[in-house]
Design an enzyme around this catalytic site. Structure first.
Site, mmCIF file in Angstrom:
data_model
loop_
_atom_site.group_PDB
_atom_site.id
_atom_site.type_symbol
_atom_site.label_atom_id
_atom_site.label_comp_id
_atom_site.label_asym_id
_atom_site.label_seq_id
_atom_site.Cartn_x
_atom_site.Cartn_y
_atom_site.Cartn_z
ATOM 1 C CB CYS A 31 -0.910 -0.038 1.236
ATOM 2 S SG CYS A 31 -1.787 1.484 1.597
ATOM 3 C CB CYS A 34 0.303 1.789 4.083
ATOM 4 S SG CYS A 34 -1.409 1.250 3.958
#
Length: 101
Positions: A31, A34
């Site tokens: 991600c 993230c």
């Protein structure tokens, strides 16, 4: 204080039984957002000794993700006395995350 890797095995001890407010970051290695948020979470963990900061890898801990109804990542959840008191989805500035504490 350093970030704690939260798993099903240590969740009860580290989160539910914590005397401190707990900040949980739900993330995954693949991600991009993230990865952008991770240094912010790490900074908060280093600077704030009054709270506990944990990270939950959604790929490794799907049960925890499901329990907190995490549908998008990154998701940051704040718990006090084992109860959710704040939730944020997506990359947010440090000030916004700390405001939930």
């Amino acid at each position: 204080m350093s970030v704690i890797n939260i798993t099903n095995q240590n969740f009860h001890e580290e989160v539910v039984n914590s005397s401190k407010t707990v900040l949980l970051d739900f993330w995954a290695g693949w991600c991009g957002p993230c990865s952008m948020l991770s240094p912010v979470i790490d900074e908060i963990a280093e600077d704030r000794t009054d709270i506990k900061v944990g990270k939950v890898n959604v790929d490794e801990e799907p049960e925890l993700s499901s329990a907190f109804q995490v549908m998008s990542i990154p998701t940051v959840i704040v718990l006090k006395n084992g109860n959710v008191t704040g939730k944020s989805i997506g990359v947010r500035p440090r000030e916004d995350i700390e405001a939930m504490l």
